[in-house]
Scaffold this active site. Structure first.
Site, mmCIF file in Angstrom:
data_model
loop_
_atom_site.group_PDB
_atom_site.id
_atom_site.type_symbol
_atom_site.label_atom_id
_atom_site.label_comp_id
_atom_site.label_asym_id
_atom_site.label_seq_id
_atom_site.Cartn_x
_atom_site.Cartn_y
_atom_site.Cartn_z
ATOM 1 N N GLY A 1 2.400 -2.587 -1.807
ATOM 2 C CA GLY A 1 2.834 -2.179 -3.139
ATOM 3 C C GLY A 1 4.202 -2.683 -3.546
ATOM 4 O O GLY A 1 4.735 -2.270 -4.578
ATOM 5 N N GLU B 1 0.766 5.427 4.254
ATOM 6 C CA GLU B 1 1.165 6.523 3.373
ATOM 7 C C GLU B 1 0.820 7.877 3.978
ATOM 8 O O GLU B 1 1.538 8.872 3.776
ATOM 9 C CB GLU B 1 0.514 6.338 1.998
ATOM 10 C CG GLU B 1 1.109 5.154 1.237
ATOM 11 C CD GLU B 1 0.166 4.517 0.241
ATOM 12 O OE1 GLU B 1 0.541 3.473 -0.321
ATOM 13 O OE2 GLU B 1 -0.953 5.036 0.033
ATOM 14 N N GLU C 1 -1.608 -3.628 8.103
ATOM 15 C CA GLU C 1 -0.874 -3.598 6.846
ATOM 16 C C GLU C 1 0.617 -3.433 7.123
ATOM 17 O O GLU C 1 1.078 -2.327 7.425
ATOM 18 C CB GLU C 1 -1.350 -2.434 5.969
ATOM 19 C CG GLU C 1 -2.793 -2.534 5.531
ATOM 20 C CD GLU C 1 -3.105 -1.513 4.448
ATOM 21 O OE1 GLU C 1 -3.373 -1.934 3.316
ATOM 22 O OE2 GLU C 1 -3.059 -0.314 4.733
ATOM 23 N N SER D 1 -0.162 -6.144 -0.586
ATOM 24 C CA SER D 1 0.018 -6.953 -1.802
ATOM 25 C C SER D 1 -0.877 -8.189 -1.816
ATOM 26 O O SER D 1 -0.447 -9.284 -2.190
ATOM 27 C CB SER D 1 1.489 -7.346 -1.963
ATOM 28 O OG SER D 1 2.300 -6.204 -2.149
ATOM 29 N N LYS E 1 -6.513 4.541 -3.885
ATOM 30 C CA LYS E 1 -5.452 5.523 -3.693
ATOM 31 C C LYS E 1 -5.579 6.652 -4.744
ATOM 32 O O LYS E 1 -6.694 7.061 -5.070
ATOM 33 C CB LYS E 1 -4.086 4.847 -3.718
ATOM 34 C CG LYS E 1 -3.973 3.703 -2.701
ATOM 35 C CD LYS E 1 -2.590 3.140 -2.583
ATOM 36 C CE LYS E 1 -2.571 2.002 -1.572
ATOM 37 N NZ LYS E 1 -1.206 1.469 -1.367
ATOM 38 N N ASN F 1 -8.808 -0.068 -1.839
ATOM 39 C CA ASN F 1 -8.273 1.284 -1.695
ATOM 40 C C ASN F 1 -7.640 1.690 -3.015
ATOM 41 O O ASN F 1 -6.542 1.257 -3.352
ATOM 42 C CB ASN F 1 -7.236 1.311 -0.566
ATOM 43 C CG ASN F 1 -6.665 2.701 -0.344
ATOM 44 O OD1 ASN F 1 -7.181 3.690 -0.863
ATOM 45 N ND2 ASN F 1 -5.600 2.784 0.435
ATOM 46 N N HIS G 1 -3.649 5.235 7.237
ATOM 47 C CA HIS G 1 -2.875 4.439 6.286
ATOM 48 C C HIS G 1 -1.403 4.828 6.377
ATOM 49 O O HIS G 1 -1.059 5.985 6.645
ATOM 50 C CB HIS G 1 -3.401 4.664 4.864
ATOM 51 C CG HIS G 1 -2.889 3.665 3.879
ATOM 52 N ND1 HIS G 1 -1.638 3.763 3.301
ATOM 53 C CD2 HIS G 1 -3.447 2.535 3.376
ATOM 54 C CE1 HIS G 1 -1.450 2.748 2.485
ATOM 55 N NE2 HIS G 1 -2.531 1.982 2.507
#
Length: 304
Positions: A227, A153, A221, A267, A69, A67, A151
């Site tokens: 991240g 985010e 996730e 990560s 992003k 991904n 996701h």
């Protein structure tokens, strides 16, 4: 998944058991076997061959998604595609690249044909007055065959609800895209002991809309690991994946539970991928930052 017509029907459902708990009829499972044929020798061979096929459904193909992003330009994307094109990628691992929408066609033309391309988002309708949105039909039109939905985010920054994400997944699947359906808990939810409750709620929303899980990959996730440099230990990740596997058995079916691939994301790096990949219920990764680096090849090959 094999090409046996019975495989698809086994994973087609009306939703979770609490929504439509109808058991499939015998004739729905073996659609090409007539009522009298099963009594014959050849009919019996076909009957048991089907059972043999179903017993192998736990051999799920490893799937690694990258991904990107909101990252990349033509120069850097060309370098990444060159690295992937020149690498010896594990043929037993399915690879999907989640590219920024504006570069999807560019990346598709540079990547090996064996690597899938995914949109990072798509809306729940085919077209209309929805400024800034992209439809699954548009993604397919330029060569994408996957889309990443749900996701963290999108949930946290753009306030997408479980229900909206599930509607997006329903429409994307109906339009012929494969879906990476993301779920995961925040640090506060984990520390409060609510991890299972949160991922079950998110899965339930998907299950109310998804009728056929064949083209779905679930990506677990933990939000606190995305991240941040923090990674769930292989044991922590396996614990949640095992819970999800049992949830699928209890709420969808044993067949879907055995066949559905569940990725881990958060990560993931070349340094931890091999240990994570050893866990029985981890069927791949959804990789963020490391997918922009040469080490992504090592992550793809984690099972070798």
């Amino acid at each position: 998944m094999d090409n046996n017509p019975s495989s698809t029907s086994d994973t087609m459902l009306d939703g979770p058991k609490s929504v439509a708990p109808k058991a499939p009829k015998f004739t729905a499972v073996f659609t090409k076997l007539s009522e009298h044929q099963w009594k014959t020798y050849e009919g019996q061979k076909k009957f048991y061959a089907n059972f043999s096929t179903h017993s192998k459904m736990s051999a799920r193909k490893f799937c690694v998604g990258g991904n990107w992003k909101l990252n990349g330009d033509q120069k850097s994307i060309a370098e990444i595609c060159k690295t992937l094109s020149g690498a010896a990628l594990d043929p037993n691992t399915e690879v999907v690249i989640g590219c920024p929408a504006i570069y999807l066609m560019y990346a598709r033309n540079l990547l090996p044909c064996t690597v899938g391309v995914a949109g990072q988002n798509a809306y729940k309708v085919a077209k209309g007055a929805f400024t800034g949105e992209i439809s699954p039909a548009m993604l397919k039109d330029i060569g994408a065959d996957w889309v990443i939905l749900g996701h963290s985010e999108r949930r946290a920054i753009f306030n997408e609800s479980d229900e909206l994400i599930a509607e997006k997944a329903e429409h994307a699947l109906a339009e012929g895209l494969k879906v990476i359906a993301c779920i995961g808990e925040t640090l506060e939810e984990r520390e409060a002991g609510k991890t299972n409750e949160v991922v079950a709620r998110q899965m339930c929303a998907y299950a109310k809309k998804v009728r056929d899980w064949t083209n779905v990959v679930v990506a677990y996730e933990p939000v606190w690991a995305i991240g941040t440099g923090k990674t769930a230990t292989p044991e922590q990740a396996q614990e949640v994946h095992a819970f999800l596997r049992q949830w699928l058995t209890d709420n969808i079916s044993k067949e879907v539970s055995a066949a559905l691939r569940i990725q881990y994301g958060g990560s993931v790096t070349a340094a931890n991928a091999k240990e994570l990949a050893k866990k029985p219920d981890i069927d791949g990764f959804l990789v963020g930052g490391a997918s922009l680096k040469p080490e992504f090849v090592e992550i793809i090959n984690a099972r070798q």
